[in-house]
Design an enzyme around this catalytic site. Structure first.
Site, PDB file in Angstrom:
ATOM      1  N   GLU A 211      -6.765   6.610  -0.259  1.00 17.24           N
ATOM      2  CA  GLU A 211      -7.434   6.999   0.985  1.00 17.24           C
ATOM      3  C   GLU A 211      -7.918   8.434   0.953  1.00 17.24           C
ATOM      4  O   GLU A 211      -8.255   9.000   1.983  1.00 17.24           O
ATOM      5  CB  GLU A 211      -6.497   6.751   2.174  1.00 17.24           C
ATOM      6  CG  GLU A 211      -6.162   5.275   2.317  1.00 17.24           C
ATOM      7  CD  GLU A 211      -5.345   4.953   3.554  1.00 17.24           C
ATOM      8  OE1 GLU A 211      -5.055   5.872   4.335  1.00 17.24           O
ATOM      9  OE2 GLU A 211      -5.014   3.781   3.725  1.00 17.24           O
ATOM     10  N   LYS A 343      -4.821  -2.911  13.659  1.00 21.55           N
ATOM     11  CA  LYS A 343      -5.795  -3.074  12.573  1.00 21.55           C
ATOM     12  C   LYS A 343      -6.508  -4.406  12.797  1.00 21.55           C
ATOM     13  O   LYS A 343      -5.893  -5.471  12.639  1.00 21.55           O
ATOM     14  CB  LYS A 343      -5.069  -3.130  11.227  1.00 21.55           C
ATOM     15  CG  LYS A 343      -4.415  -1.813  10.789  1.00 21.55           C
ATOM     16  CD  LYS A 343      -3.504  -2.080   9.597  1.00 21.55           C
ATOM     17  CE  LYS A 343      -3.134  -0.820   8.843  1.00 21.55           C
ATOM     18  NZ  LYS A 343      -2.068  -1.064   7.841  1.00 21.55           N
TER      19      LYS A 343
HETATM   20  P1  PGA Z   1      -3.017  -0.538   3.955  1.00 21.07           P
HETATM   21  O1  PGA Z   1      -2.367   0.834   4.367  1.00 21.07           O
HETATM   22  O2  PGA Z   1      -4.393  -0.579   4.493  1.00 21.07           O
HETATM   23  O3  PGA Z   1      -2.957  -0.533   2.459  1.00 21.07           O
HETATM   24  O4  PGA Z   1      -2.149  -1.604   4.556  1.00 21.07           O
HETATM   25  C1  PGA Z   1      -2.570   1.467   5.585  1.00 21.07           C
HETATM   26  C2  PGA Z   1      -1.287   1.656   6.371  1.00 21.07           C
HETATM   27  O5  PGA Z   1      -0.202   1.218   5.954  1.00 21.07           O
HETATM   28  O6  PGA Z   1      -1.322   2.203   7.463  1.00 21.07           O
HETATM   29 ZN    ZN Z   2       1.180   1.646   7.661  1.00 19.61          ZN
END
Ligand code: PGA
Ligand code: ZN
Length: 435
Positions: A211, A343
């Protein structure tokens, strides 16, 4: 391309594009009979919770098994025939149709990637019909009382995003004390720069995690937390008064069998010993937010942590909740945390993601809208955060264009609001700031 004759959605096109890890993903492009166009790209996670919507991947040799041709075929063969002719304004009906056509709670048939890209693309086309930006369309065209979210920005990356080099996944900063979103990013830019300069000064080599955060070889998790605090202070900020720190532990990733296996210090800790280690950090450091402190099934220790520290900080459920309103309801009941990481692709559709957020708000929790570790130039989540009134926003670090595209899109929204823009800032954290 599939053609239809309805008065609303006329065509749905889906094709393979590539994400920030160089893996295939899906872009969906929806066009209405009036000629409006909306498109969106599915993101992808690496550290996933067990109940989340699963991406449909082809398997086999090609592109490491990550290809999405089956999911694209599902859009043409299963989703498009049903959605063509549907009113593009009716997100509920569209999402209900997507859910019904899949039939599995985790979207295993058509793929969570096919579902979320289609759901987001239809939201975009509905906004385009009204000639409004998506955030404004989601607010019924009203631009009063709009809040810009507080960013949560990764400085050091670890866990599944950095080849397990660090146990914890994200070491982040939260510039709650800024006067507006633009200033919040200015502060982050200085902290990110200061962190890099410190690493160079100390001759620490580093890579760049998925990221965009630095991925140095710290000798302990404590050392990483201390480097984070130092970067905040060197940049001229106070971790108790203006820029908080946040840790995404992503504990699922290093829970094996019945203990937490920490590579730093090569320790195997029982759940109780891990609880003590965590509470030690929370007592020692000014931590404002902590995410997924325990593996996702351990509601009991989550509740113990919430009861001891929930009054002074956000305890955030990501893998614990997987953006599922039933999981949120269960965690509310168990008093397991106080903040939802929302998400959209964990939920599979925008309607389901929003339902999870609403369930959290109805329990007086906070909500953070979050991107995934695998991203693209798609900026839908910026519009969802502002349009849904979500006051916090997590999209990774302050580098790499798939991350910067999101920060910059929120800047554009803030600018378009002029003096009407309000930064969520201290309002979100006022209840904790006595810490
Ligand atoms: P991921 O990580 O998109 O790989 O799940 C993001 C998070 O854990 O917040
Ligand atoms: Zn997370």
């Amino acid at each position: 391309m599939v053609e239809g004759y309805g008065v609303s959605i006329k065509t749905i096109d889906a094709f393979r594009v590539w994400d920030s890890r160089g893996r295939p993903t899906i872009e969906v492009r929806v066009e209405t009979t009036s000629g409006a166009v909306g498109s969106a790209i599915a993101p992808a996670g690496a550290s996933t919770g067990s109940g989340e919507a699963v991406d449909l991947r082809d398997g086999g040799e090609r592109f490491g098994g990550y290809d999405v041709l089956n999911a694209i075929a599902a859009i043409y063969e299963i989703l498009a025939p049903r959605l063509i002719g549907v009113d593009e304004q009716d997100q509920h009906a569209i999402d209900a149709a997507i859910e019904g056509l899949d039939g599995a709670a985790n979207f295993a048939t058509i793929g969570g990637n096919a579902a979320v890209a289609t759901s987001m693309a239809t939201a975009h086309v509905a906004a385009a019909v009204h000639e409004l930006p998506l955030w404004l369309y989601l607010r019924g065209g009203k631009d009063d009382n709009v809040t810009l979210p507080v960013p949560e920005v990764q400085i050091f990356g670890g866990g599944a995003h950095a080849d397990g080099q660090m146990d914890l996944q994200d070491f982040m900063v939260v510039p709650f004390g800024a006067k507006n979103f633009a200033e919040a990013l200015e502060w982050v830019a200085e902290i990110y720069r200061a962190a890099g300069a410190q690493l160079k000064k100390n001759n620490k080599s580093y890579g760049v995690a998925d990221e965009g955060g630095y991925w140095p070889s710290f000798s302990s998790n404590d050392q990483a937390i201390e480097a984070l605090l130092q970067a905040i202070e060197v940049a001229g900020f106070d971790p108790r008064k203006s820029v908080g720190i946040s840790l995404d532990i992503a504990a699922n990733q290093f829970f094996r069998g019945d203990c937490y296996r920490l590579s730093k210090g090569e320790k195997n800790l029982s759940p109780d010993a891990w609880f003590d280690c965590l509470t030690g950090w929370l007592q020692q450091y000014p931590i404002l937010m902590i995410e997924d402190p325990f593996e996702e099934h351990d509601l009991e220790r989550h509740a113990r942590l919430q009861s001891a520290f929930g009054h002074q900080m956000q305890i955030v459920g990501d893998d614990l909740l997987v953006t599922n309103s039933a999981n949120v309801a269960q965690a509310v009941e168990a008093k397991a945390c106080n903040t939802l990481l929302c998400k959209p692709n964990q939920a599979g559709t925008l309607t389901r993601a929003r339902l999870a957020a609403e369930r959290a708000y109805s329990a007086d929790w906070d909500v953070i809208l979050s991107a995934r570790s695998g991203e693209t130039e798609d900026v839908t989540i910026c519009h969802l955060a502002v349009g849904w009134g979500i006051k916090q926003f997590k999209v990774g670090s302050f580098a790499r264009s798939e991350r910067m595209a999101k920060w910059n899109e929120v800047l554009r929204i803030e600018r378009s609001l002029g003096s009407k823009a309000r930064y969520a800032g201290r309002d979100v954290f006022a209840k904790f700031l006595s810490f």
